[in-house]
Write a protein that holds these residues in place. Structure first.
Motif, PDB file in Angstrom:
ATOM      1  N   SER A   1       0.834  -1.188   0.000  1.00 21.41           N
ATOM      2  CA  SER A   1       0.000   0.000   0.000  1.00 21.41           C
ATOM      3  C   SER A   1       0.869   1.238   0.000  1.00 21.41           C
ATOM      4  O   SER A   1       0.369   2.335   0.176  1.00 21.41           O
ATOM      5  CB  SER A   1      -0.907   0.006   1.238  1.00 21.41           C
ATOM      6  OG  SER A   1      -0.141  -0.009   2.413  1.00 21.41           O
ATOM      7  N   GLY A   2       2.141   1.074  -0.193  1.00 22.32           N
ATOM      8  CA  GLY A   2       3.049   2.207  -0.175  1.00 22.32           C
ATOM      9  C   GLY A   2       3.512   2.550  -1.561  1.00 22.32           C
ATOM     10  O   GLY A   2       3.065   2.008  -2.560  1.00 22.32           O
TER      11      GLY A   2
ATOM     12  N   ARG B   1       4.665  -3.889   1.747  1.00 23.68           N
ATOM     13  CA  ARG B   1       3.752  -3.637   2.843  1.00 23.68           C
ATOM     14  C   ARG B   1       3.085  -4.904   3.343  1.00 23.68           C
ATOM     15  O   ARG B   1       2.092  -4.838   4.044  1.00 23.68           O
ATOM     16  CB  ARG B   1       2.681  -2.647   2.403  1.00 23.68           C
ATOM     17  CG  ARG B   1       3.245  -1.306   2.002  1.00 23.68           C
ATOM     18  CD  ARG B   1       3.751  -0.550   3.207  1.00 23.68           C
ATOM     19  NE  ARG B   1       2.653  -0.233   4.097  1.00 23.68           N
ATOM     20  CZ  ARG B   1       2.814   0.303   5.285  1.00 23.68           C
ATOM     21  NH1 ARG B   1       4.036   0.536   5.735  1.00 23.68           N
ATOM     22  NH2 ARG B   1       1.779   0.577   6.060  1.00 23.68           N
TER      23      ARG B   1
ATOM     24  N   GLU C   1       6.551  -6.579   7.402  1.00 19.48           N
ATOM     25  CA  GLU C   1       6.580  -5.471   8.349  1.00 19.48           C
ATOM     26  C   GLU C   1       7.022  -5.928   9.736  1.00 19.48           C
ATOM     27  O   GLU C   1       7.532  -5.140  10.514  1.00 19.48           O
ATOM     28  CB  GLU C   1       5.192  -4.832   8.428  1.00 19.48           C
ATOM     29  CG  GLU C   1       4.842  -4.057   7.179  1.00 19.48           C
ATOM     30  CD  GLU C   1       3.607  -3.226   7.381  1.00 19.48           C
ATOM     31  OE1 GLU C   1       3.557  -2.127   6.833  1.00 19.48           O
ATOM     32  OE2 GLU C   1       2.697  -3.660   8.082  1.00 19.48           O
TER      33      GLU C   1
ATOM     34  N   ALA D   1       1.591   8.355   6.244  1.00 24.76           N
ATOM     35  CA  ALA D   1       0.288   7.751   5.958  1.00 24.76           C
ATOM     36  C   ALA D   1      -0.353   8.398   4.744  1.00 24.76           C
ATOM     37  O   ALA D   1      -0.936   7.727   3.889  1.00 24.76           O
ATOM     38  CB  ALA D   1      -0.622   7.867   7.179  1.00 24.76           C
TER      39      ALA D   1
ATOM     40  N   THR E   1       1.425   7.260   1.456  1.00 29.76           N
ATOM     41  CA  THR E   1       1.433   5.833   1.096  1.00 29.76           C
ATOM     42  C   THR E   1       0.053   5.194   1.039  1.00 29.76           C
ATOM     43  O   THR E   1      -0.048   3.971   0.907  1.00 29.76           O
ATOM     44  CB  THR E   1       2.290   5.033   2.101  1.00 29.76           C
ATOM     45  OG1 THR E   1       1.769   5.217   3.426  1.00 29.76           O
ATOM     46  CG2 THR E   1       3.739   5.475   2.052  1.00 29.76           C
ATOM     47  N   THR E   2      -0.995   5.984   1.146  1.00 27.66           N
ATOM     48  CA  THR E   2      -2.344   5.441   1.051  1.00 27.66           C
ATOM     49  C   THR E   2      -3.094   6.106  -0.090  1.00 27.66           C
ATOM     50  O   THR E   2      -2.668   7.137  -0.619  1.00 27.66           O
ATOM     51  CB  THR E   2      -3.124   5.643   2.362  1.00 27.66           C
ATOM     52  OG1 THR E   2      -3.092   7.028   2.733  1.00 27.66           O
ATOM     53  CG2 THR E   2      -2.500   4.818   3.482  1.00 27.66           C
TER      54      THR E   2
ATOM     55  N   SER F   1      -8.262   6.736   4.142  1.00 27.11           N
ATOM     56  CA  SER F   1      -7.351   5.622   4.384  1.00 27.11           C
ATOM     57  C   SER F   1      -6.155   6.072   5.207  1.00 27.11           C
ATOM     58  O   SER F   1      -5.676   5.347   6.086  1.00 27.11           O
ATOM     59  CB  SER F   1      -6.873   5.034   3.056  1.00 27.11           C
ATOM     60  OG  SER F   1      -7.956   4.513   2.310  1.00 27.11           O
ATOM     61  N   ALA F   2      -5.683   7.287   4.944  1.00 24.25           N
ATOM     62  CA  ALA F   2      -4.560   7.812   5.710  1.00 24.25           C
ATOM     63  C   ALA F   2      -4.946   8.011   7.170  1.00 24.25           C
ATOM     64  O   ALA F   2      -4.148   7.755   8.085  1.00 24.25           O
ATOM     65  CB  ALA F   2      -4.084   9.127   5.100  1.00 24.25           C
TER      66      ALA F   2
ATOM     67  N   GLU G   1      -4.862   4.689   8.758  1.00 18.06           N
ATOM     68  CA  GLU G   1      -3.470   4.268   8.928  1.00 18.06           C
ATOM     69  C   GLU G   1      -2.814   4.981  10.101  1.00 18.06           C
ATOM     70  O   GLU G   1      -2.051   4.372  10.868  1.00 18.06           O
ATOM     71  CB  GLU G   1      -2.697   4.558   7.634  1.00 18.06           C
ATOM     72  CG  GLU G   1      -1.223   4.220   7.678  1.00 18.06           C
ATOM     73  CD  GLU G   1      -0.969   2.742   7.496  1.00 18.06           C
ATOM     74  OE1 GLU G   1       0.189   2.315   7.706  1.00 18.06           O
ATOM     75  OE2 GLU G   1      -1.921   2.008   7.158  1.00 18.06           O
ATOM     76  N   ALA G   2      -3.105   6.267  10.248  1.00 17.20           N
ATOM     77  CA  ALA G   2      -2.522   7.037  11.350  1.00 17.20           C
ATOM     78  C   ALA G   2      -3.311   6.891  12.640  1.00 17.20           C
ATOM     79  O   ALA G   2      -2.925   7.463  13.667  1.00 17.20           O
ATOM     80  CB  ALA G   2      -2.450   8.517  10.958  1.00 17.20           C
ATOM     81  N   ASN G   3      -4.442   6.172  12.577  1.00 13.70           N
ATOM     82  CA  ASN G   3      -5.271   5.909  13.759  1.00 13.70           C
ATOM     83  C   ASN G   3      -5.818   7.199  14.368  1.00 13.70           C
ATOM     84  O   ASN G   3      -5.781   7.402  15.576  1.00 13.70           O
ATOM     85  CB  ASN G   3      -4.482   5.124  14.807  1.00 13.70           C
ATOM     86  CG  ASN G   3      -5.395   4.457  15.827  1.00 13.70           C
ATOM     87  OD1 ASN G   3      -6.548   4.146  15.540  1.00 13.70           O
ATOM     88  ND2 ASN G   3      -4.893   4.255  17.038  1.00 13.70           N
TER      89      ASN G   3
END
Length: 432
Positions: A275-276, A282, A287, A375, A378-379, A384-385, A388-390
């Motif tokens: 996903s990057g 990924r 990972e 994030a 790469t998204t 989605s970012a 990814e970054a929560n």
């Protein structure tokens, strides 16, 4: 053999199924089927997942009962039926069957599959000193004579007719692996292990002659099971072949349609999940790998020095995967494409380009910045970012507004996002 199996099935289904197993794996061995095809045959015939693990030769294959390959790093359960690849050796092939006593059919499947796997391993891998530093150094040395490099490659157990690739671990010794090997998962105290994909391009017969076999609680067969069974099949009066199956329930062959055992195609670059940006790997297994690793392209053995040079370049594009250095820990050189040209423009330890300096200054002001921008870079979308970054989507928008103010350029436009991606790559390349 087919006629004998049919006659025996009328007398004792387990005995007939065992004979069919013997014939099936004999055909696979004659067709020079690869290891994955052999493990798949064991899984489909037994009706449970089958697993092959040979730590000495860095082989790890697991196939579900439906023929789908699905590797795992979880250890095998001690109660599963298993077989060693060599007499007196440690178990290396398992049938993931729990809660039932071993069956005659399971024992025959394990013994015949293990024997066929051993032949493939000896033919393609041998007992290789995979980490012999002197041999690895020779095959990667462009100044060494070609004959010396090929000799070293053979001693490493590499197939002269198959491609291989070089690995450049950060702070570790270089390694050379078959082209179909993948970086796998490792615990925090271990070095990354290697999980193999398709090792042999030879294929199994298109259709299996028998379907899934039953596995009820019947008497197990010890080492040499098939030979003993065959002796019993060819001696004694009709009906004398009794393995305990008639005294128990279960343990009967299935009567479904033939099961197709098709081999999988070799893994390609397109098959690697990611996903990057180009060059990042990924996959979840990668990972979790320990440390940073650059992976060179698959090349003929005589071109391994070129793979080694590319692996060292790929290593520069890797990251620690931390909040202060987000990014992929494993990078394949053949996925970098034009990004590899940046390695010649940004010298390690030299003064970073202006955009990298801007990134570092902004990160000093906002500790969350690098993870957030990674994030975004790469998204596929801002939502989605945010995942990814929560963080919540609105929180991400606020962070990006602040980041754009610190950086001095937008990151939510296509042009600004590309500039951000290049800045993150150059930041890794500029490290000493």
């Amino acid at each position: 053999m087919k006629e004998l199996a049919g006659r025996l099935s009328a007398l004792d289904p387990d005995a007939g199924a065992a004979v069919q197993v013997i014939a099936y794996f004999d055909r696979l061995a004659e067709s020079r089927a690869g290891m994955e095809a052999l493990v798949r045959g064991a899984a489909v015939l037994a009706g449970v997942p089958a697993r092959l693990v040979d730590a000495d030769r860095l082989v790890r294959i697991r196939v579900e009962a439906d023929g789908t390959r699905r590797d795992t790093d979880l250890p095998p359960a001690p109660e599963w039926p298993s077989a060693a690849l060599t007499p007196g050796g440690t178990p290396a092939l398992w049938l993931e069957r729990a809660g039932a006593a071993p069956s005659v059919v399971d024992a025959v499947i394990l013994e015949r599959a293990a024997g066929a796997v051993r032949l493939v391993l000896d033919r393609t891998r041998g007992r290789v000193p995979v980490d012999d530093p002197a041999l690895v150094e020779t095959v990667l040395d462009a100044t060494a004579p070609e004959a010396a490099r090929l000799h070293a490659a053979r001693r490493l157990g590499l197939d002269p007719g198959a491609p291989a690739r070089a690995l450049a671990p950060l702070g570790g010794r270089p390694r050379v692996l078959p082209a179909d090997a993948r970086i796998g998962q490792a615990t925090p105290t271990e070095t990354p292990v290697v999980r193999t994909g398709t090792v042999s391009l030879s294929t199994a017969p298109a259709e299996a002659p028998i379907g899934r076999l039953g596995s009820g609680p019947v008497s197990p067969l010890p080492t040499g099971a098939t030979e003993a069974l065959e002796r019993r099949l060819h001696s004694g009066p009709p009906g004398s072949v009794r393995t305990g199956a008639s005294e128990t329930t279960g343990g009967r062959p299935g009567h479904g349609s033939p099961v197709s055992l098709r081999t999988r195609a070799p893994e390609t670059t397109a098959d690697r999940p990611r996903s990057g940006p180009p060059g990042s790997l990924r996959a979840g297994a990668a990972e979790a790998a320990v440390g940073r690793i650059g992976v060179g392209p698959a090349v003929p053995l005589t071109e391994l020095p070129r793979s080694w040079a590319a692996a060292r370049t790929a290593l520069r594009f890797t990251a620690d995967g931390t909040a202060q250095d987000p990014g992929p820990r494993v990078v394949y050189a053949d996925e970098l494409g034009g990004l590899a040209l940046l390695a010649d423009l940004v010298a390690p330890g030299a003064e970073p380009p202006p955009d990298v300096q801007a990134l570092d200054a902004a990160a000093a002001d906002a500790p969350w910045l690098l993870v957030t921008l990674h994030a975004v870079a790469t998204t596929a979308s801002l939502r989605s970012a945010a995942a990814e970054a929560n963080v919540h989507h609105s929180t991400l928008q606020d962070r990006l507004t602040h980041a754009e103010h610190l950086l001095g350029w937008p990151v939510r436009t296509p042009q600004g996002r590309l500039r951000l991606q290049l800045a993150l790559e150059m930041r890794r390349l500029a490290r000493p």
